[in-house]
Design a protein around this motif. Structure first.
Motif, short mmCIF file in Angstrom:
data_model
loop_
_atom_site.label_atom_id
_atom_site.label_comp_id
_atom_site.label_asym_id
_atom_site.label_seq_id
_atom_site.Cartn_x
_atom_site.Cartn_y
_atom_site.Cartn_z
N ASN A 148 21.45 16.28 17.01
CA ASN A 148 20.82 15.88 18.27
C ASN A 148 21.47 16.65 19.40
O ASN A 148 22.57 17.19 19.27
CB ASN A 148 20.93 14.37 18.48
N LEU A 149 20.80 16.68 20.53
CA LEU A 149 21.24 17.52 21.64
C LEU A 149 22.40 16.93 22.44
O LEU A 149 22.97 17.62 23.29
CB LEU A 149 20.06 17.79 22.58
N LYS A 150 22.73 15.66 22.18
CA LYS A 150 23.84 15.06 22.89
C LYS A 150 25.17 15.23 22.15
O LYS A 150 26.22 14.91 22.69
CB LYS A 150 23.57 13.57 23.12
N SER A 151 25.10 15.72 20.93
CA SER A 151 26.32 15.89 20.15
C SER A 151 27.12 17.08 20.66
O SER A 151 26.60 17.96 21.35
CB SER A 151 26.00 16.07 18.67
N SER A 152 28.37 17.10 20.31
CA SER A 152 29.25 18.15 20.82
C SER A 152 28.95 19.50 20.18
O SER A 152 28.55 19.58 19.01
CB SER A 152 30.71 17.77 20.56
N VAL A 153 29.13 20.56 20.96
CA VAL A 153 28.98 21.93 20.47
C VAL A 153 30.31 22.36 19.87
O VAL A 153 31.35 22.32 20.54
CB VAL A 153 28.57 22.88 21.61
N ILE A 154 30.28 22.76 18.61
CA ILE A 154 31.53 23.09 17.93
C ILE A 154 31.66 24.59 17.64
O ILE A 154 32.59 25.01 16.96
CB ILE A 154 31.66 22.29 16.62
N GLY A 155 30.70 25.36 18.16
CA GLY A 155 30.76 26.80 17.98
C GLY A 155 29.40 27.42 18.22
O GLY A 155 28.42 26.74 18.55
N VAL A 156 29.34 28.74 18.10
CA VAL A 156 28.08 29.47 18.22
C VAL A 156 27.99 30.48 17.07
O VAL A 156 29.01 30.85 16.48
CB VAL A 156 27.94 30.21 19.57
N ILE A 157 26.78 30.89 16.79
CA ILE A 157 26.56 31.85 15.72
C ILE A 157 25.62 32.93 16.24
O ILE A 157 24.69 32.65 17.01
CB ILE A 157 26.00 31.14 14.47
N SER A 158 25.85 34.16 15.86
CA SER A 158 25.07 35.27 16.39
C SER A 158 23.76 35.44 15.64
O SER A 158 23.48 34.75 14.66
CB SER A 158 25.89 36.56 16.33
N LYS A 159 22.95 36.37 16.08
CA LYS A 159 21.63 36.62 15.49
C LYS A 159 21.75 37.32 14.14
O LYS A 159 22.70 38.06 13.88
CB LYS A 159 20.81 37.48 16.46
N SER A 160 20.77 37.04 13.26
CA SER A 160 20.63 37.68 11.94
C SER A 160 21.75 37.33 10.97
O SER A 160 22.03 38.09 10.04
CB SER A 160 20.51 39.22 12.08
N GLU A 161 22.39 36.18 11.18
CA GLU A 161 23.40 35.72 10.24
C GLU A 161 22.75 34.89 9.13
O GLU A 161 21.82 34.12 9.38
CB GLU A 161 24.46 34.88 10.95
N LYS A 162 23.25 35.02 7.92
CA LYS A 162 22.74 34.27 6.78
C LYS A 162 23.52 32.97 6.65
O LYS A 162 24.74 32.98 6.62
CB LYS A 162 22.88 35.10 5.50
N VAL A 163 22.78 31.85 6.55
CA VAL A 163 23.42 30.55 6.44
C VAL A 163 22.79 29.79 5.28
O VAL A 163 21.61 29.94 4.98
CB VAL A 163 23.26 29.73 7.75
N GLN A 164 23.58 28.95 4.62
CA GLN A 164 23.05 28.10 3.56
C GLN A 164 22.61 26.78 4.17
O GLN A 164 23.33 26.15 4.94
CB GLN A 164 24.10 27.84 2.50
#
Length: 281
Positions: A44-60
């Motif tokens: 949800n949008l009220k939860s804390s931000v714990i980092g950022v990830i760049s474009k074109s990254e592969k995630v599971q």
């Protein structure tokens, strides 16, 4: 290549998702399509931000929320669930509309093919935009159904992009399909099997095994004026095609077995304009 700054404006904040509202244990991968995507502790949008990830990254993708949020991605409103992802050994939640199940195309073609939440968009030579869609997610109590595409290669001789369409979830009884898209006019052709392009780029062969019917299938397409037309198709009951190779512009060498316990392949020759016959053993 110049980097574009993409602004993401999120709205329509959903309620906090309870554990029962989360579908778990999926083993598919997604690719981020925006820069500096926020990783959150909860979906949800009220939860804390714990980092950022760049474009074109592969995630599971580990799990998916049942509820959706509406977001503006690349100036387009997208309604999508949240994904719990694994990235660099950590888990976090991301907005699913900023993730595509279709992998980024080769850099050589990134100005022609783009991967989005909806799927691939191909810009053709005559100004058309062709969409190869990912399905909307069909969420049931125990399953997560979707289809998605993967860019494979560009056939320069016939001027067609090659994609493969995968099925996941309850639809995984279906075999992947090869999708060919003409780079000039967007003409599309679906081929259910591996394809083999002839040396002079005037024929395409597809030799595959169709399990529900227990048949080996050979299909031949002729390339003329930007169009691929099927000129030959034949089924062989209880024959399992395993390989094919053009040994001349009009002769195709096909490897097959008669059952899954057979170790050594047998071979048969197909010639354009003639019937293919496989002798009884």
């Amino acid at each position: 290549m110049k980097h574009l700054i993409i602004l993401i404006i999120l709205f329509s904040i959903p309620a906090v998702i309870k554990p029962d509202d989360e579908l778990k244990d999926y083993y598919i991968y997604g690719y981020t399509i925006v820069s500096d995507l926020r990783l959150r502790s909860e979906p949800n949008l009220k939860s804390s931000v714990i980092g950022v990830i760049s474009k074109s990254e592969k995630v599971q993708i580990l799990s998916i929320s049942k509820t959706k949020t509406t977001a503006k991605i690349k100036d387009k409103d997208i309604s999508a669930p949240w994904y719990k992802i694994s990235y660099n050994g950590k888990t976090a939640w991301v907005f699913g509309g900023a993730v595509s199940l279709s992998s980024p195309p080769d850099k050589e073609y990134e100005n022609i093919i783009s991967n989005t939440y909806e799927g691939y968009t191909i810009a053709t030579g005559d100004g058309k935009k062709i969409l190869l869609p990912n399905t909307n997610f069909d969420l049931s109590k125990n399953d997560f159904d979707c289809t998605f595409h993967e860019f494979q290669k560009f056939h320069k001789g016939i001027n067609f992009f090659q994609f493969v369409k995968y099925f996941y979830g309850g639809s995984n009884d279906s075999y992947p399909e090869i999708i060919l898209v003409n780079a000039d006019n967007g003409n599309k052709l679906k081929i259910p099997g591996e394809i083999y392009v002839s040396p002079r780029n005037n024929y395409i062969a597809s030799a595959y095994y169709y399990e529900p019917g227990g048949s080996g299938i050979l299909e031949i397409y002729k390339f003329e004026k930007g169009v691929l037309n099927k000129i030959y198709s034949k089924h062989f009951f209880r024959i399992i095609f395993r390989s094919a190779e053009w040994i001349s512009p009009n002769k195709l060498k096909i490897g097959f077995i008669r059952d899954w316990n057979q170790q050594e392949k047998e071979y048969v020759m197909y010639e354009i304009g003639k019937e293919l016959a496989i002798p009884d053993k």
